[in-house]
Enzyme design. Structure first.
Site, PDB file in Angstrom:
ATOM      1  CD  GLU A   1      54.924 -16.357  12.258  1.00  0.00           C
ATOM      2  OE1 GLU A   1      54.124 -15.420  12.229  1.00  0.00           O
ATOM      3  OE2 GLU A   1      54.567 -17.541  12.134  1.00  0.00           O
TER       4      GLU A   1
ATOM      5  NE  ARG B   1      44.650 -16.313  10.539  1.00  0.00           N
ATOM      6  CZ  ARG B   1      45.192 -15.182  10.979  1.00  0.00           C
ATOM      7  NH1 ARG B   1      46.192 -14.615  10.336  1.00  0.00           N
ATOM      8  NH2 ARG B   1      44.736 -14.590  12.075  1.00  0.00           N
TER       9      ARG B   1
ATOM     10  CE  LYS C   1      45.714 -16.230  15.770  1.00  0.00           C
ATOM     11  NZ  LYS C   1      47.032 -15.967  16.308  1.00  0.00           N
TER      12      LYS C   1
HETATM   13  N1  PLP Z   1      52.005 -14.550  13.385  1.00  0.00           N
HETATM   14  C1  PLP Z   1      51.585 -15.189  14.479  1.00  0.00           C
HETATM   15  C2  PLP Z   1      52.362 -16.336  14.956  1.00  0.00           C
HETATM   16  C3  PLP Z   1      50.427 -14.760  15.137  1.00  0.00           C
HETATM   17  O1  PLP Z   1      49.993 -15.389  16.232  1.00  0.00           O
HETATM   18  C4  PLP Z   1      49.714 -13.649  14.656  1.00  0.00           C
HETATM   19  C5  PLP Z   1      48.491 -13.204  15.298  1.00  0.00           C
HETATM   20  O2  PLP Z   1      47.428 -13.520  14.929  1.00  0.00           O
HETATM   21  C6  PLP Z   1      50.200 -13.016  13.508  1.00  0.00           C
HETATM   22  C7  PLP Z   1      51.342 -13.479  12.902  1.00  0.00           C
HETATM   23  C8  PLP Z   1      49.483 -11.841  12.934  1.00  0.00           C
HETATM   24  O3  PLP Z   1      48.340 -12.239  12.255  1.00  0.00           O
HETATM   25  P1  PLP Z   1      47.095 -11.279  12.096  1.00  0.00           P
HETATM   26  O4  PLP Z   1      47.606 -10.046  11.447  1.00  0.00           O
HETATM   27  O5  PLP Z   1      46.168 -12.023  11.231  1.00  0.00           O
HETATM   28  O6  PLP Z   1      46.578 -11.017  13.459  1.00  0.00           O
HETATM   29  C1  COI Z   2      46.726 -11.832  17.522  1.00  0.00           C
HETATM   30  O1  COI Z   2      47.396 -10.881  17.118  1.00  0.00           O
HETATM   31  O2  COI Z   2      45.500 -11.860  17.434  1.00  0.00           O
HETATM   32  C2  COI Z   2      47.343 -12.977  18.117  1.00  0.00           C
HETATM   33  O3  COI Z   2      46.713 -13.982  18.157  1.00  0.00           O
HETATM   34  C3  COI Z   2      48.695 -12.826  18.647  1.00  0.00           C
HETATM   35  C4  COI Z   2      48.857 -13.315  20.046  1.00  0.00           C
HETATM   36  C5  COI Z   2      48.010 -12.596  21.047  1.00  0.00           C
HETATM   37  C6  COI Z   2      48.734 -14.803  20.119  1.00  0.00           C
END
Ligand code: PLP
Ligand code: COI
Length: 341
Positions: free
Chosen positions: A220, A82, A184
């Site tokens: 989200e 990612r 991200k």
């Molecule tokens: N959506 C956003 C905007 C986020 O910052 C995060 C955190 O990383 C997620 C979703 C969840 O992603 P993940 O499950 O890969 O941590």
């Molecule tokens: C995560 O879940 O790792 C995120 O990046 C979410 C938040 C702390 C920005």
């Protein structure tokens, strides 16, 4: 190895400096050799691209102490991939997957004393990031970058842990229709700060963002994807090309379908139909699965039937399965758990 002297069971989600981090620099068209360092500050030009035009991307994953005492991470390969996608969208040179995995491994191993013990509910949050360190004044990509990865021991993202939270439908957009919501990038989070503070000032824990083109579909929150449970037990998650493809959400959907034998659907979800769901949760690395008890849409309250006291039954089952795999209590699909030491 002796653990650091921390109150592991009462950690919140904040930065606590650990001794080691990993740094690699990009210069003259290539990434240099990365290494572990104790230096936690960065010196750069006042005209660095990250400071002027926010050219930065990041990732987030966690290391756990599993039941048998191993220190492990959960699907770090997906974070590496990612971050490559995020890099492409921001014209940042991709940080190679193998180097990313090496940085995770070496930094977690070096900070092993800060990986919370099994059974404390805490974990070591890992934050890899890349930013434009080179000088840029005309609007264009930098020619120099730094990759960095630090760790910090953390507890639950939302105060109260597994207690359901209350969120509001935001008037602001987090992403643009053809923007950067699906990667991200630090800039997405800068955008979400005013909505976040506004929501907090109004007494809410988080925002529910809607699709930026029509404001009719659920997207989200500022840091997590949604999962809903229908009254007949189906797991539904919003499909959109402007939300972050959460690794936690992808894992939950897989487990729901292939391990728990549930029906799953990734599809567009209208705000209008949210009142018909039985359970709602936020999922992400930081949030794990945090239940939502109430959603307020401009004064109109949507009360999720699972209530404000505890996680809904199906959400709890998903949580227990995911957590169980991350902590080595349940055998997960091949390749999901990456042993560090
Ligand atoms: N959506 C956003 C905007 C986020 O910052 C995060 C955190 O990383 C997620 C979703 C969840 O992603 P993940 O499950 O890969 O941590
Ligand atoms: C995560 O879940 O790792 C995120 O990046 C979410 C938040 C702390 C920005």
């Amino acid at each position: 190895m002796e653990k650091a002297n921390l109150d592991w069971s009462n950690l919140d989600f904040s930065y606590r400096k650990t001794p080691y981090r990993y740094v690699a620099n990009y210069k003259d068209g290539k990434w240099g050799k990365g290494e572990i360092t104790t230096e936690d500050t960065i010196v750069m030009s006042e005209c660095a691209g990250v400071l002027q035009y926010s050219q930065s991307i990041f990732e987030g994953l966690k290391a756990y102490t599993s039941k048998n005492g191993d220190i492990v991470t959960f699907r770090p390969d997906l974070n590496a991939e990612r971050m490559i996608d995020s890099a492409k969208r921001l014209e940042i040179p991709a940080f190679p997957k193998e180097e990313f995995l090496k940085a995770v491994e070496e930094t977690v191993k070096a900070n092993a004393a800060y990986v919370p013990p099994y059974g404390t509910g805490a974990s070591l949050y890992i934050r890899p990031f890349v930013f434009a360190s080179g000088i840029v004044i005309g609007v264009k990509p930098s020619t120099e970058y730094q990759f960095r990865l630090f760790t910090t021991p953390v507890g639950p993202y939302f105060k109260g842990g597994a207690k359901p939270i209350t969120i509001c439908v935001s008037d602001f957009d987090r992403a643009a229709p053809n923007g950067t919501g699906q990667v991200k990038a630090g800039l997405n989070y800068a955008m979400s700060l005013h909505p976040y503070v506004t929501a907090h000032n109004n007494g809410f824990d988080e925002n529910m963002f809607l699709d930026p083109a029509t404001h009719t579909f659920v997207e989200e929150t500022g840091g997590a994807n949604f999962i809903f449970v229908t009254k007949d037990g189906k797991i539904v998650t919003p499909k959109s090309n402007s939300i972050l493809p959460s690794i936690t959400r992808r894992s939950i959907m897989y487990l729901a379908e292939h391990v728990l034998g549930m029906q799953v659907e990734e599809r567009k979800v209208t705000l209008e139909e949210v009142k018909d769901f039985a359970e709602c949760g936020l999922c992400g690395t930081a949030a794990v699965i945090s239940p939502v008890g109430k959603i307020v849409d401009h004064g109109k309250e949507i009360l999720i039937p699972a209530g404000m006291e505890k996680m809904g039954e199906v959400t709890q089952k998903l949580y227990d399965t995911l957590r169980g795999i991350q902590l080595g209590e349940i055998e997960g699909p091949d390749g999901w758990i990456h042993k560090i030491c």
